[in-house]
Design an enzyme around this catalytic site. Sequence first.
Site, PDB file in Angstrom:
ATOM      1  N   LYS B  79      -4.606   1.603  -0.651  1.00 49.23           N
ATOM      2  CA  LYS B  79      -4.359   3.056  -0.704  1.00 49.23           C
ATOM      3  C   LYS B  79      -5.458   3.713  -1.538  1.00 49.23           C
ATOM      4  O   LYS B  79      -5.853   3.177  -2.596  1.00 49.23           O
ATOM      5  CB  LYS B  79      -2.981   3.296  -1.327  1.00 49.23           C
ATOM      6  CG  LYS B  79      -2.503   4.736  -1.305  1.00 49.23           C
ATOM      7  CD  LYS B  79      -1.081   4.826  -1.850  1.00 49.23           C
ATOM      8  CE  LYS B  79      -0.536   6.231  -1.875  1.00 49.23           C
ATOM      9  NZ  LYS B  79       0.853   6.288  -2.392  1.00 49.23           N
ATOM     10  N   SER B 154       4.030   8.796   0.443  1.00 50.10           N
ATOM     11  CA  SER B 154       2.620   9.132   0.526  1.00 50.10           C
ATOM     12  C   SER B 154       1.724   7.997   1.018  1.00 50.10           C
ATOM     13  O   SER B 154       0.585   8.253   1.402  1.00 50.10           O
ATOM     14  CB  SER B 154       2.117   9.582  -0.849  1.00 50.10           C
ATOM     15  OG  SER B 154       2.221   8.535  -1.792  1.00 50.10           O
ATOM     16  N   SER B 178       7.270   6.297  -2.062  1.00 43.60           N
ATOM     17  CA  SER B 178       6.024   6.377  -1.290  1.00 43.60           C
ATOM     18  C   SER B 178       5.563   5.074  -0.648  1.00 43.60           C
ATOM     19  O   SER B 178       4.622   5.087   0.149  1.00 43.60           O
ATOM     20  CB  SER B 178       4.900   6.925  -2.169  1.00 43.60           C
ATOM     21  OG  SER B 178       5.038   8.305  -2.317  1.00 43.60           O
TER      22      SER B 178
END
Lengths: 95, 503
Positions: B79, B154, B178
């Site tokens: 990420k 996210s 997330s």
Amino acid sequence: MELDITRLAHDAGITLPEEYKDDLANDLTSLLEHMKHLLKVDLEGYEPTFSMVESQQLRLFDDVVEQTLSSEVLFETAPSVDERYFKVPRESQGS
Amino acid sequence: MKLWEMTAKEILAHVLARDVSSDQVLDSFLDRISEAEPQLNAFIDVLEPSARLCASRVDKKLEKGENPGLLAGLPVAIKDNICVKGAPCTCASKMLENWIAPYDATCVSKLVEQGAIIIGKTNLDEFAMGSSTETSAFGITKNPWDTERVPGGSSGGSAAAVSSGMAPIALGTDTGGSIRQPASFTGVCGLKPTYGLVSRYGVTAFASSLDAVGPIGETVWDCALVLDAISGFDDMDPTSSARPGRSYRANLDKEVKGLKVGIAQEFLEGVEPDVLECFESKVACLEDLGIEVQVLTLPSLSYAIDIYYIIASAEASSNLARFDGVRFGRRAEAETLDELYGLSRGTGFGEEVIRRIMIGTYALSAGNKEKYYVRAAKARTMLIEDFKKSFGKVDLIISPATPYVAFKVGEKIEDSLAMYTGDLITVPVNLAGLCALSMPIGFSHAHGKMLPCGLQIIGKPYDEHTVLRLGYALEQAMGDEIRSKRVTMRQSLKPVREVELVD
């Protein structure tokens, strides 16, 4: 509830784009309205939890010098530098 | 079967048996990225040159008979709020679009030490603030099951990358769901470890009392493998836990019969009927495995969203104060220092990040701090005590991972409150510092498409072993349904053909 969005943006250190102002004011008002639910609950006797760190695990580091990232490396990622200083505009327009 | 279609466990077996080289594994995934990425936008950067170097290093170790590590030759997507040395770390924000990380996050250096190949940086909601990956400054990531829908957020890029076969495993971060919510929306597994189990050094801070780094993988075993590599104390992160490490794969197949599992009724309120039906069918499956299921009540859950959005926003407003255009990040043209701060932040941050900073600033301001922030912190204690009471009665708590399946792009982005309340099932885990797994358990057909539904298994702090053990047992009991549907979905992600020009 009255929300002074310009004052709040100033406190947050943000020059707010004009196009965001109305939406943000409406959103913040409805979010704070939703949070009123929490304002009514009886919390007598509960201590606040600010951190999840287990207090017993915290320890002091040994007092020894260790190699970390050099300042040269960190300056390379800065937007503007003058030798070993971060370069910024004057604080005020005065001389 | 192509290498990119395999689970991490299957690829690892081939690499260790020397049937294939790490370089061949990497080639297969890079080919898959060129095929699927144009339709999904899961990556912000693909790190091919450095990945090739890492792969050849692993191959040399294997040739010499040296230990190649737990993750030998496995590509891992990271990420883009986690630092990989020499690569951009944008946090999907204009604020950091040209910022190159000068060091590796500890979780990344641990992966590389164990032979992993960092294949790229994945898209996310800006600064990990969002539940749909729509707030990224680098475009929306699409859900591989239906490209008109969001992958969740996210960590939507990481979840979409694993789901579509562009990476066998990925790292995400989880501040309020997330990792778990996008894992559920894209039909893969995602683990939010206990607060402190994985070092956060080199991970951009959002809300420091809530943030956690964790794995996303196709299977429970794959998540356990990554956790084995990344967990443990780190001198560079004083909030990391000094508890001795244990293998999370070692007891995965241990008997689950006799475990006590609780269902909190509050988690089921407002859940879509199809999602609820899918959940209930798996509750029956757990009972067949000899698990005792009890109904619980956690009354303080009704305050979780308010507690979360006050605390997370307050911590974010403080953490993001460092992005002021002076030491790193975007700098706006300005005549004075005050203007420089305000304009750099006003033009560098997107609307959602500004919204959260403003909520946090409001909650921490003089006259409001006691009313909002301190009050939320007290209510957090109430929530933690509710969970403690429940864990006195049961070993684990289960729930649907999300109240609904993946929604359409644009469906909720204009309604912050609707987006925030969708996080009700995931945020309590972060507030209470617990661990939780999200795993695929079936599909909903309610929206004219086949869309994955997830199960959340919540455990006590540091009880990832039991969480993973139950997940593994259920995965085995369910058979191949999820995988075979995933194979079909992946085949449907054909490359977009270039328009042929006709003379």
